[in-house]
Write a protein that holds these residues in place. Sequence first.
Motif, PDB file in Angstrom:
ATOM      1  N   ARG A  53       0.815  -1.221   0.000  1.00 48.74           N
ATOM      2  CA  ARG A  53       0.000   0.000   0.000  1.00 48.74           C
ATOM      3  C   ARG A  53       0.850   1.274   0.000  1.00 48.74           C
ATOM      4  O   ARG A  53       0.632   2.160  -0.821  1.00 48.74           O
ATOM      5  N   ASP A  54       1.786   1.395   0.924  1.00 46.42           N
ATOM      6  CA  ASP A  54       2.597   2.621   1.007  1.00 46.42           C
ATOM      7  C   ASP A  54       3.408   2.842  -0.261  1.00 46.42           C
ATOM      8  O   ASP A  54       3.545   3.975  -0.729  1.00 46.42           O
ATOM      9  N   LEU A  57       0.893   4.061  -2.963  1.00 49.10           N
ATOM     10  CA  LEU A  57       0.394   5.423  -2.756  1.00 49.10           C
ATOM     11  C   LEU A  57       1.485   6.483  -2.835  1.00 49.10           C
ATOM     12  O   LEU A  57       1.226   7.594  -3.284  1.00 49.10           O
ATOM     13  N   TRP A  61       1.335   5.418  -7.660  1.00 50.12           N
ATOM     14  CA  TRP A  61       0.102   6.107  -8.009  1.00 50.12           C
ATOM     15  C   TRP A  61       0.322   7.545  -8.480  1.00 50.12           C
ATOM     16  O   TRP A  61      -0.261   7.954  -9.488  1.00 50.12           O
ATOM     17  N   SER A  67      -4.102   9.798 -11.691  1.00 48.83           N
ATOM     18  CA  SER A  67      -3.956  10.485 -10.404  1.00 48.83           C
ATOM     19  C   SER A  67      -3.976  12.004 -10.542  1.00 48.83           C
ATOM     20  O   SER A  67      -4.082  12.710  -9.553  1.00 48.83           O
ATOM     21  N   PRO A  74      -8.863   9.321  -6.605  1.00 46.77           N
ATOM     22  CA  PRO A  74      -8.140   9.192  -5.332  1.00 46.77           C
ATOM     23  C   PRO A  74      -7.301   7.915  -5.243  1.00 46.77           C
ATOM     24  O   PRO A  74      -7.751   6.830  -5.609  1.00 46.77           O
ATOM     25  N   ASP A  76      -6.303   6.228  -2.590  1.00 49.73           N
ATOM     26  CA  ASP A  76      -6.839   5.212  -1.673  1.00 49.73           C
ATOM     27  C   ASP A  76      -7.908   4.362  -2.345  1.00 49.73           C
ATOM     28  O   ASP A  76      -7.981   3.155  -2.115  1.00 49.73           O
ATOM     29  N   PHE A  77      -8.715   4.983  -3.179  1.00 48.30           N
ATOM     30  CA  PHE A  77      -9.748   4.249  -3.905  1.00 48.30           C
ATOM     31  C   PHE A  77      -9.096   3.295  -4.921  1.00 48.30           C
ATOM     32  O   PHE A  77      -9.502   2.129  -5.039  1.00 48.30           O
ATOM     33  N   TRP A  79      -6.063   2.023  -4.757  1.00 44.37           N
ATOM     34  CA  TRP A  79      -5.428   0.938  -4.006  1.00 44.37           C
ATOM     35  C   TRP A  79      -6.477  -0.071  -3.541  1.00 44.37           C
ATOM     36  O   TRP A  79      -6.282  -1.275  -3.658  1.00 44.37           O
ATOM     37  N   SER A  80      -7.580   0.415  -3.012  1.00 43.82           N
ATOM     38  CA  SER A  80      -8.622  -0.467  -2.506  1.00 43.82           C
ATOM     39  C   SER A  80      -9.140  -1.397  -3.599  1.00 43.82           C
ATOM     40  O   SER A  80      -9.297  -2.604  -3.373  1.00 43.82           O
ATOM     41  N   ASN A  83      -6.255  -3.854  -4.561  1.00 46.14           N
ATOM     42  CA  ASN A  83      -6.027  -4.783  -3.466  1.00 46.14           C
ATOM     43  C   ASN A  83      -7.126  -5.844  -3.406  1.00 46.14           C
ATOM     44  O   ASN A  83      -6.851  -7.033  -3.213  1.00 46.14           O
TER      45      ASN A  83
END
Length: 159
Positions: A53-54, A57, A61, A67, A74, A76-77, A79-80, A83
């Motif tokens: 994740r890190d 992001l 990204w 982006s 976003p 986070d969206f 990545w979600s 993932n």
Amino acid sequence: MLLAVLLVYSSSVGCEKRIWKNSLDSPDQLGLAVVDALNRKDIEHLNRLRVQRDEFLNWIWPEFPASRPPSNFPGDFAWSNMNKKCNIGMKKWIARYGGHNLKFASIRFDQPSETYDGFQLLRGTVLTLQNAAGEKRELKILGSVVVKNSRYKLLSYED
């Protein structure tokens, strides 16, 4: 004071030379590690072989066109979503190929690579495996491979 400055400088220089955590030296090593994890039905190891994740992001990204404006999608969206697909894919591929004593034959990339600031994406990943009978099978279960500082990691698993 000079010693403190030198210590801070040497520790920050050392950070730049660190090996990217859980990255490997070549696409073949990555393919071998994936096959080994499948054979052991080790979903945790499959997960460690991909971008976390890190990493996603903070430096992957921000380089992707989605982006930036006008989309401003976003991180986070993104990545979600990725993932979730990866978790589905890892479970699916372990269920289908796990514990079959497969052997790594090769890995190749059938689509043009993409270069970004700080990394490259190798696309169209095809993993070729061999079963105990010697039969080879080409699988498209892996997403792109990220190359950063001559080290390799999966971006994702196909679902």
